[in-house]
Design an enzyme around this catalytic site. Sequence first.
Site: not given
Ligand code: NAD
Length: 472
Positions: A222-224, A226-227, A244, A278
């Site tokens: 997911g996003s940086t 959230t990471g 990731e 991504c």
């Molecule tokens: P996001 O971080 O908003 O959400 C990802 C997931 O995390 C969702 O299931 C969401 O419900 C969950 N989430 C949200 N807040 C959370 C928290 N505080 N604790 C635990 N879980 C939580 O990301 P998104 O908008 O769904 O995805 C887009 C992002 O993902 C982009 O930045 C993209 O570059 C990245 N991405 C990275 C890769 C990679 O392999 N590096 C692959 C695909 C997407």
Amino acid sequence: MPPRLAPLMTIDAQSAECASQLNVINPATGEVIGHAPDAGQYELDLAVAAAQRAFPGWKATPRAERQQALNQFAKRLVEHADELARLFTLEHGRPLNQAKEEILGAAHWIRGIAQLDTPVEIVEETAQRRVEVHYDPLGVVCAIVPWNFPVLLASWKISHALITGNTLVLKPSPFTPLTTLRLGELTRDLLPAGVLNIISGGDHLGPLMTSHPGFAKISFTGSTATGRRIMESAARDLKRITLELGGNDAAIVLPDVDVEQIAQQLFMGAFFNSGQVCVACKRLYIHDAIYEQLRDRLHQLAQNLPVGDGMVEGNVFGPIQNLAQYRRVLQMRDEAREAGLTLLEGGPVPETGYFMPLTLVDNPPEDARVVTEEAFGPILPLLRFSDIDEVIARANATEYGLAGAVWSKDVDQAVTIAKRLDTGTVWINQNLESSPGIPLGGHKQSGFGVENGVAGLMEFVQPKSIFIPKSA
Ligand code: NAD
């Protein structure tokens, strides 16, 4: 068979629902097209307990049997690919033929990862002793998946965790839960109860999961932003993590390329899945000598490739997947326009739904928001350069480090440039390529650890050294 638009969760190989539900919206129309359970602490505790009960048995299951079960899982996906693809397009927006590619890709991935192994290593063999390193599974894994590749990324987490002997609780994004929940329904009979649990819920569920003491590891895509929160949350009980995260990938096009030959591939590398990839090209650096020629060719493609409802045959690009992301990308575009930057827009798009014309930004300054931030939508800055050292510095001047690309007929020179890019992957004269056997991960703020390859499996195991004396 028509898709089921209210699939249920899978906990302990049983159907599980809960009192409240999430609405799932079709981004091509803005209408509610389905519902998913909105789980909370109670359902999460049930899922974690089921996975904990299943762990000792699954860990002790011979690897060949785990591989066989995963191969059956992949086969089931292929058998139901048409049904799953329709559901995918309805909740995600991506054109149907590409949705089916994701389902088949997920099956391919599960088979590919299931072939990999982390065998026992003999690291010392003397007259006195033999020392073996065994790779033990960690326990129950928490898997959290984003909306941009909901099924493929779920399949990565399922295959890595399960082949190495871990059990799993997986949560899809609240924007795209339906296909993943349906996948759970379709495969319940293939694995022992509790080995794979799939739960869905709103924004509250992710943090409940990452702070749950029953998990040994978090695998997150997911996003940086959230990471970072996940890393903090994992610190409390030292959960292992793989993150990731986002990217702002640069592609560098040298002056010796054949513009006509590469333009479409470059274009798809930036706009496939409406830019919501991504590892998409998010900054395209073009050498001065070919800048106008390539820019005009890319603009022509933007004007001619059809954007629309993924259920309508012929559309190559769908909508932006959700309203929040749609607003964010529109705001970025409007800000660029208000700053006086030149926008080169693509052809018309439907008026309802989260559609935006494919948009190129003509040589914006390096500090424009559309250059410094990951747009994650159908907007791409084209940036001029004339000096190699300077363009490498510009490509690396970002907090991200996911992937990058170099385009040139001089492959040796391209490799030299590739070695100087601070990213986890670099493609030469290609893009968006990946394979179950090849590690994918980010440098810098793009992540922590990798998925795929044996290095990906290593994220799901821990070494255990056993000292064995030669005489008692
Ligand atoms: P996001 O971080 O908003 O959400 C990802 C997931 O995390 C969702 O299931 C969401 O419900 C969950 N989430 C949200 N807040 C959370 C928290 N505080 N604790 C635990 N879980 C939580 O990301 P998104 O908008 O769904 O995805 C887009 C992002 O993902 C982009 O930045 C993209 O570059 C990245 N991405 C990275 C890769 C990679 O392999 N590096 C692959 C695909 C997407």
